[in-house]
Design an enzyme around this catalytic site. Structure first.
Site, PDB file in Angstrom:
ATOM      1  N   CYS A  96      59.224 123.927  17.018  1.00 22.98           N
ATOM      2  CA  CYS A  96      58.049 123.056  16.969  1.00 22.98           C
ATOM      3  C   CYS A  96      57.073 123.313  18.121  1.00 22.98           C
ATOM      4  O   CYS A  96      56.361 124.308  18.106  1.00 22.98           O
ATOM      5  CB  CYS A  96      58.489 121.595  16.922  1.00 22.98           C
ATOM      6  SG  CYS A  96      57.220 120.474  16.279  1.00 22.98           S
ATOM      7  N   HIS A 192      63.593 120.872  12.598  1.00 16.86           N
ATOM      8  CA  HIS A 192      64.457 120.057  13.459  1.00 16.86           C
ATOM      9  C   HIS A 192      65.755 119.789  12.710  1.00 16.86           C
ATOM     10  O   HIS A 192      66.171 120.550  11.859  1.00 16.86           O
ATOM     11  CB  HIS A 192      63.746 118.750  13.813  1.00 16.86           C
ATOM     12  CG  HIS A 192      62.451 118.934  14.524  1.00 16.86           C
ATOM     13  ND1 HIS A 192      62.371 119.311  15.852  1.00 16.86           N
ATOM     14  CD2 HIS A 192      61.171 118.819  14.096  1.00 16.86           C
ATOM     15  CE1 HIS A 192      61.107 119.383  16.213  1.00 16.86           C
ATOM     16  NE2 HIS A 192      60.353 119.101  15.171  1.00 16.86           N
TER      17      HIS A 192
END
Length: 240
Positions: A96, A192
């Site tokens: 990310c 994630h």
């Protein structure tokens, strides 16, 4: 396998870039190294500290725009070191926010440009809405399952390989079916979950690269991954 064989894992900016539980990737690598017969040594690097001399795997996580601002100067300061390690085939997993900063830049919704170190030939612009939900990717490492939660829209250069092709989810930008990026043994991704507990074969790919680079060969143990496989099956069935 001798317990004296140590693999050093470095987590980048754990206080600033770890808001989605990406610490789980470090824990997974450490435990699987133990199961394979190696001794994990886990270090952390924070802004202003001296970058460690000898590392075997580098992991970075996600963070808010403010977190990216806090680490930007330090990341740029250590750009040459990270490029050298990447070119020397050190395996890395950037998730990310740090995935974005391993590209050229991230341009925020306020128009601020947070510079990256350009290991990936990519750029990211803030989008009008968040891309949230379960993701399945087709990758060179098999199907990868994770969860995305990002508003940044990343566009890869034409010659920049993606980490995977989106089978379910939005991916880098919701339009071109790409997700993440790869340079040598460096992987960037928005996924994630954290990512590695549900993707043990990907964790072992990073471990194999690190061990082979350091010791010349990797002789893995057989690990019972039944619970990880159940988690993968459950996650794959969940709605977007």
């Amino acid at each position: 396998m001798s317990q004296e064989k140590t693999i050093t894992i470095l987590q980048l900016y754990p206080n600033e870039m770890n808001i989605y539980g990406d610490w789980g990737n470090v824990l997974t690598l450490g435990r699987r190294l133990q199961w394979h017969g190696y001794t994990p040594r886990i270090l952390a690097h924070s802004p202003g500290q001296k970058f460690p001399n000898a590392v075997d795997i580098i992991v970075g996580g996600g963070g808010q725009d403010s977190g990216q601002n806090k680490v930007q100067d330090d990341l740029l300061k250590n750009s040459a070191i990270l490029h050298k390690l990447a070119n020397d085939n050190v395996p890395m997993l950037m998730i990310c926010g740090l995935y974005q900063l391993f590209g050229r830049f991230f341009k925020t919704a306020d128009g601020e440009t947070i510079k990256g170190i350009e290991i990936f030939k990519a750029e990211t612009h803030a989008g009008p809405k968040r891309l949230i939900g379960n993701v399945i990717l087709d990758t060179d490492f098999g199907d990868v399952i994770g969860y995305e939660n990002h508003s940044g829209l990343t566009v890869l250069d034409n010659n920049q390989p993606a980490f995977g092709v989106v089978k379910k989810g939005a991916g880098n930008n919701g339009t071109d079916q790409t997700e993440g990026a790869v340079y040598k043994n460096v992987i960037g991704s928005y996924l994630h979950g954290s990512l590695l507990p549900k993707n043990p074969s990907l964790a072992d790919t990073l471990i194999e690269a690190a061990v082979t680079r350091k010791y010349g060969e990797f002789n893995p143990e057989i690990i019972d991954d039944r619970f990880a496989q159940l988690a993968r099956a459950t996650a794959a069935k969940r709605p977007r």
